[in-house]
Design a protein around this motif. Structure first.
Motif, PDB file in Angstrom:
ATOM      1  N   LEU A  71       0.846  -1.190   0.000  1.00 38.86           N
ATOM      2  CA  LEU A  71       0.000   0.000   0.000  1.00 38.86           C
ATOM      3  C   LEU A  71       0.879   1.237   0.000  1.00 38.86           C
ATOM      4  CD1 LEU A  71      -2.692   1.632   0.611  1.00 38.86           C
ATOM      5  CD2 LEU A  71      -2.129   1.269   3.034  1.00 38.86           C
ATOM      6  N   TRP A  72       0.537   2.191  -0.856  1.00 38.23           N
ATOM      7  CA  TRP A  72       1.171   3.506  -0.837  1.00 38.23           C
ATOM      8  C   TRP A  72       0.129   4.539  -0.417  1.00 38.23           C
ATOM      9  CZ3 TRP A  72       6.226   4.749  -1.516  1.00 38.23           C
ATOM     10  CH2 TRP A  72       7.066   3.774  -2.074  1.00 38.23           C
ATOM     11  N   ILE A  73       0.440   5.287   0.647  1.00 37.98           N
ATOM     12  CA  ILE A  73      -0.425   6.363   1.120  1.00 37.98           C
ATOM     13  C   ILE A  73       0.135   7.680   0.603  1.00 37.98           C
ATOM     14  CG2 ILE A  73      -1.403   7.500   3.143  1.00 37.98           C
ATOM     15  CD1 ILE A  73      -0.787   4.871   4.700  1.00 37.98           C
ATOM     16  N   LEU A  74      -0.616   8.344  -0.258  1.00 38.81           N
ATOM     17  CA  LEU A  74      -0.197   9.623  -0.819  1.00 38.81           C
ATOM     18  C   LEU A  74      -0.920  10.741  -0.081  1.00 38.81           C
ATOM     19  CD1 LEU A  74       0.837   7.687  -2.985  1.00 38.81           C
ATOM     20  CD2 LEU A  74      -0.018   9.246  -4.727  1.00 38.81           C
ATOM     21  N   LEU A  75      -0.162  11.577   0.610  1.00 41.55           N
ATOM     22  CA  LEU A  75      -0.743  12.654   1.414  1.00 41.55           C
ATOM     23  C   LEU A  75      -0.470  14.010   0.771  1.00 41.55           C
ATOM     24  CD1 LEU A  75      -2.110  13.531   4.120  1.00 41.55           C
ATOM     25  CD2 LEU A  75       0.202  13.918   4.959  1.00 41.55           C
ATOM     26  N   ALA A 118      -4.962  11.141  10.299  1.00 41.72           N
ATOM     27  CA  ALA A 118      -5.695  10.106  11.025  1.00 41.72           C
ATOM     28  C   ALA A 118      -6.138   8.987  10.083  1.00 41.72           C
ATOM     29  CB  ALA A 118      -6.907  10.720  11.731  1.00 41.72           C
ATOM     30  N   LEU A 119      -6.569   9.349   8.873  1.00 40.23           N
ATOM     31  CA  LEU A 119      -6.951   8.335   7.894  1.00 40.23           C
ATOM     32  C   LEU A 119      -5.738   7.521   7.458  1.00 40.23           C
ATOM     33  CD1 LEU A 119      -9.418  10.467   5.755  1.00 40.23           C
ATOM     34  CD2 LEU A 119     -10.018   8.410   7.056  1.00 40.23           C
ATOM     35  N   ALA A 120      -4.583   8.182   7.315  1.00 45.12           N
ATOM     36  CA  ALA A 120      -3.351   7.459   6.980  1.00 45.12           C
ATOM     37  C   ALA A 120      -3.008   6.451   8.069  1.00 45.12           C
ATOM     38  CB  ALA A 120      -2.205   8.453   6.789  1.00 45.12           C
ATOM     39  N   ALA A 121      -3.180   6.857   9.327  1.00 45.75           N
ATOM     40  CA  ALA A 121      -2.927   5.932  10.427  1.00 45.75           C
ATOM     41  C   ALA A 121      -3.887   4.751  10.378  1.00 45.75           C
ATOM     42  CB  ALA A 121      -3.049   6.669  11.758  1.00 45.75           C
ATOM     43  N   GLY A 122      -5.159   5.020  10.030  1.00 42.35           N
ATOM     44  CA  GLY A 122      -6.124   3.937   9.894  1.00 42.35           C
ATOM     45  C   GLY A 122      -5.758   2.973   8.785  1.00 42.35           C
ATOM     46  N   VAL A 155      -5.769   2.649  -7.947  1.00 47.12           N
ATOM     47  CA  VAL A 155      -5.714   3.949  -7.279  1.00 47.12           C
ATOM     48  C   VAL A 155      -7.074   4.306  -6.698  1.00 47.12           C
ATOM     49  CG1 VAL A 155      -5.078   6.367  -7.491  1.00 47.12           C
ATOM     50  CG2 VAL A 155      -3.958   4.674  -8.953  1.00 47.12           C
ATOM     51  N   LEU A 156      -7.083   4.708  -5.438  1.00 45.47           N
ATOM     52  CA  LEU A 156      -8.275   5.174  -4.740  1.00 45.47           C
ATOM     53  C   LEU A 156      -7.993   6.586  -4.236  1.00 45.47           C
ATOM     54  CD1 LEU A 156      -8.875   2.020  -2.496  1.00 45.47           C
ATOM     55  CD2 LEU A 156      -9.599   2.362  -4.853  1.00 45.47           C
ATOM     56  N   ALA A 157      -9.050   7.348  -3.996  1.00 45.52           N
ATOM     57  CA  ALA A 157      -8.869   8.704  -3.489  1.00 45.52           C
ATOM     58  C   ALA A 157      -9.936   9.025  -2.458  1.00 45.52           C
ATOM     59  CB  ALA A 157      -8.927   9.720  -4.631  1.00 45.52           C
ATOM     60  N   ILE A 158      -9.505   9.658  -1.369  1.00 48.30           N
ATOM     61  CA  ILE A 158     -10.428  10.212  -0.377  1.00 48.30           C
ATOM     62  C   ILE A 158     -10.279  11.727  -0.447  1.00 48.30           C
ATOM     63  CG2 ILE A 158     -11.060  10.356   2.058  1.00 48.30           C
ATOM     64  CD1 ILE A 158      -9.860   7.590   2.453  1.00 48.30           C
ATOM     65  N   LEU A 188     -15.275  16.888   7.454  1.00 47.39           N
ATOM     66  CA  LEU A 188     -14.555  16.845   8.721  1.00 47.39           C
ATOM     67  C   LEU A 188     -15.403  16.530   9.948  1.00 47.39           C
ATOM     68  CD1 LEU A 188     -11.970  19.773   8.365  1.00 47.39           C
ATOM     69  CD2 LEU A 188     -11.715  17.341   7.826  1.00 47.39           C
ATOM     70  N   ASP A 189     -16.720  16.590   9.855  1.00 45.20           N
ATOM     71  CA  ASP A 189     -17.542  16.245  11.016  1.00 45.20           C
ATOM     72  C   ASP A 189     -18.066  14.806  10.952  1.00 45.20           C
ATOM     73  OD1 ASP A 189     -19.375  16.550   8.972  1.00 45.20           O
ATOM     74  OD2 ASP A 189     -20.790  17.773  10.128  1.00 45.20           O
ATOM     75  N   GLU A 190     -17.603  14.026   9.989  1.00 45.76           N
ATOM     76  CA  GLU A 190     -18.078  12.651   9.833  1.00 45.76           C
ATOM     77  C   GLU A 190     -17.146  11.666  10.537  1.00 45.76           C
ATOM     78  OE1 GLU A 190     -20.210  13.220   5.446  1.00 45.76           O
ATOM     79  OE2 GLU A 190     -18.184  12.392   5.583  1.00 45.76           O
ATOM     80  N   PRO A 191     -17.622  10.452  10.878  1.00 51.81           N
ATOM     81  CA  PRO A 191     -16.753   9.447  11.505  1.00 51.81           C
ATOM     82  C   PRO A 191     -15.575   9.103  10.600  1.00 51.81           C
ATOM     83  CG  PRO A 191     -19.062   8.799  11.662  1.00 51.81           C
ATOM     84  CD  PRO A 191     -19.015   9.971  10.729  1.00 51.81           C
ATOM     85  N   LEU A 192     -14.396   8.956  11.183  1.00 56.95           N
ATOM     86  CA  LEU A 192     -13.199   8.739  10.395  1.00 56.95           C
ATOM     87  C   LEU A 192     -13.203   7.411   9.641  1.00 56.95           C
ATOM     88  CD1 LEU A 192     -10.307  10.126  12.582  1.00 56.95           C
ATOM     89  CD2 LEU A 192     -10.688  10.635  10.173  1.00 56.95           C
ATOM     90  N   ASP A 193     -13.898   6.426  10.180  1.00 58.97           N
ATOM     91  CA  ASP A 193     -13.896   5.133   9.495  1.00 58.97           C
ATOM     92  C   ASP A 193     -14.844   5.101   8.293  1.00 58.97           C
ATOM     93  OD1 ASP A 193     -15.997   5.310  11.419  1.00 58.97           O
ATOM     94  OD2 ASP A 193     -16.353   3.159  11.199  1.00 58.97           O
ATOM     95  N   GLN A 194     -15.692   6.120   8.156  1.00 62.39           N
ATOM     96  CA  GLN A 194     -16.709   6.100   7.100  1.00 62.39           C
ATOM     97  C   GLN A 194     -16.118   5.978   5.694  1.00 62.39           C
ATOM     98  OE1 GLN A 194     -20.190   8.720   7.467  1.00 62.39           O
ATOM     99  NE2 GLN A 194     -19.751   9.475   5.408  1.00 62.39           N
TER     100      GLN A 194
END
Length: 283
Positions: free
Chosen positions: A73-77, A101-105, A199-202, A267-273
């Motif tokens: 997995l590559w996390i692109l920030l 936080a999402l990268a940590a998840g 490739v996925l994007a958040i 930013l007000d939504e649950p991080l796991d969503q």
């Protein structure tokens, strides 16, 4: 957030030599697809025994299967200036904070699945890469790297992207964490997808961008250019929401066209969503 990620697995749709699957594999173990029988050995789990074959032959065999092999997995920030934006109601929770936080998840999901993960910070003159690794020490490296990252400057220009082509493998999984506002971020992941990467994007948005709750006189400032626009919040709301919605739809359509699966996170939504949306877990 770790307990909320239980049951989620990193999944790559483009398995090697196949259009579907989880991880490409040639290892035998307790995976999903049957590979062969072998004689029972002490320590084998009873659930692996082929009881139908035992009933026919009176011999005990276990069913071996193709086992999912490790994924990289590559996390692109995106750490450009606009990622430092936060809502007035919660100034200590910026886009970049949520992205970290999402990268940590994502790293926890990789650890849980025995997968390797690397990291790319995208800001300023050039990308900064942390080579892929596995285990708790790699997670510690990620945390140390994240502590040094601050939102500033613009997105690295295309001539500086060469290290990504050299390091990101053909069957690696790539996840971009970005607001998507800079067209170059969309171009980068589009090029990676065109080169055969999964490739996925958040795409991270603020609550104010979604709701535009401003009332009375307000001075709106671009965090990257410094340009300012004074105006009355209430009178600007309808036009802003229309134009912002159209811009987001255009970004989404571009990602769709270029084969990048994507979700939005506010930013007000649950991080796991967003992770559940991408990796198929149930809420």
């Amino acid at each position: 957030m770790r307990h909320r990620l239980r049951g989620l697995k990193l999944r790559a749709r483009r398995a090697a030599g196949s259009a579907s699957g989880v991880h490409s594999s040639r290892n035998r173990g307790t995976g999903l697809e049957f590979a062969q029988h072998r004689a029972y050995a002490p320590g084998d789990e009873p659930r692996m025994v082929d009881w139908k074959l035992y009933a026919r032959s009176d011999k005990v065999f276990v069913r071996e299967a193709e086992r999912e092999s490790p994924l990289t997995l590559w996390i692109l920030l995106d750490a450009s200036g606009s990622m430092g934006q936060a809502d007035a109601a919660r100034p200590d929770w910026s886009r970049l904070d949520a992205a970290k936080a999402l990268a940590a998840g994502l790293a926890e999901m990789a650890l849980a699945g025995g997968d390797r993960f690397g990291w790319v910070t995208l800001a300023g003159d050039r990308p900064h890469l942390l080579a892929p690794g596995a285990g708790g020490r790699q997670r510690d490296r990620l945390w140390l790297e994240m502590a040094t990252v601050h939102a500033a400057g613009g997105f690295p220009p295309p001539p500086r992207w060469a290290p990504l082509w050299d390091r990101i493998g053909a069957h690696d999984l790539v996840v971009l964490l970005s607001d998507g506002f800079d067209p170059q971020s969309v171009d980068l992941v589009g090029r990676l997808a065109a080169a055969g990467r999964e490739v996925l994007a958040i795409r991270l948005l603020t609550v104010e961008e979604r709701d535009f709750p401003f009332q009375g006189g307000h001075r709106f400032r671009d965090p990257e250019t410094g340009d300012e626009l004074p105006g009355d919040g209430a009178s600007l709301r309808a036009d802003f929401l229309r134009r912002f919605g159209e811009a987001q739809a255009q970004i989404g359509a571009e990602l769709d066209t270029r084969g990048v699966r994507h979700v939005e996170y506010v930013l007000d939504e649950p991080l796991d969503q967003p992770l559940r949306q991408l990796f198929g877990g149930k809420a």
